[in-house]
Design a protein around this motif. Structure first.
Motif, PDB file in Angstrom:
ATOM      1  N   HIS A   1      39.282  40.450  38.071  1.00 24.36           N
ATOM      2  CA  HIS A   1      38.725  41.677  37.513  1.00 24.36           C
ATOM      3  C   HIS A   1      39.378  42.934  38.095  1.00 24.36           C
ATOM      4  O   HIS A   1      39.551  43.924  37.394  1.00 24.36           O
ATOM      5  CB  HIS A   1      37.217  41.723  37.733  1.00 24.36           C
TER       6      HIS A   1
ATOM      7  N   TYR B   1      40.984  45.344  35.522  1.00 30.40           N
ATOM      8  CA  TYR B   1      40.304  46.643  35.435  1.00 30.40           C
ATOM      9  C   TYR B   1      40.540  47.418  36.735  1.00 30.40           C
ATOM     10  O   TYR B   1      39.685  47.465  37.602  1.00 30.40           O
ATOM     11  CB  TYR B   1      38.801  46.452  35.219  1.00 30.40           C
TER      12      TYR B   1
ATOM     13  N   TRP C   1      31.044  44.283  34.662  1.00 33.33           N
ATOM     14  CA  TRP C   1      32.377  44.006  34.129  1.00 33.33           C
ATOM     15  C   TRP C   1      32.680  42.523  34.134  1.00 33.33           C
ATOM     16  O   TRP C   1      33.647  42.090  33.503  1.00 33.33           O
ATOM     17  CB  TRP C   1      33.435  44.776  34.892  1.00 33.33           C
TER      18      TRP C   1
END
Length: 143
Positions: free
Chosen positions: A46, A50, A106
């Motif tokens: 992640h 991101y 997320w």
């Protein structure tokens, strides 16, 4: 003639000056590396997918650092670190759980216990760094 200045404005200005002095003590690269050390094992892909999550983590970590600097004066007056940390436990818990919720948002899962523990440890370590920096500044009478 002299100008009338409110006490609240003077306090706010003094607090901002103190925060600016303490923010100079932060090494951004070290902070980013520390965030990756704590968060990457939980969310390995992640942080690469991101990258803005690191910025959000840095914002929260800076808030924790500044919160620690506020309580460093109590350490200088003789209060132990754990007792000073207990004074702001609710605020630290709120910062940590908000960060855990953001990171979990997320991911495709709900808030996991490992995420909460990692964010607690990350926030706590940077709070202690802020506390120690403020303690040193008060001890050397830089504040």
């Amino acid at each position: 003639m002299s100008q009338v200045v409110s006490i609240a404005d003077k306090r706010r200005e003094k607090k901002w000056d103190f925060e600016r002095k303490m923010l100079r003590k932060i090494d951004i690269r070290k902070m980013e590396k520390n965030i990756q050390e704590w968060i990457k094992p939980i969310m390995p892909f992640h942080l690469q997918a991101y990258p803005f999550l690191i910025d959000q983590c840095m914002d929260v970590v800076i808030d924790a650092f500044l919160l620690g600097t506020e309580y460093g004066k109590y350490g200088f007056k003789g209060e132990p670190l754990h007792q000073s940390k207990g004074r702001c436990f609710d605020v630290l818990a709120h910062l940590s759980h908000d960060l855990a919720a953001t990171l979990s948002g997320w991911g495709n899962k709900g808030i996991e216990e490992s995420t909460v523990i990692a964010t607690d440890m990350l926030i706590g370590s940077w709070w202690e760094k802020g506390f120690n920096e403020s303690y040193k500044a008060h001890k050397m009478r830089l504040v």
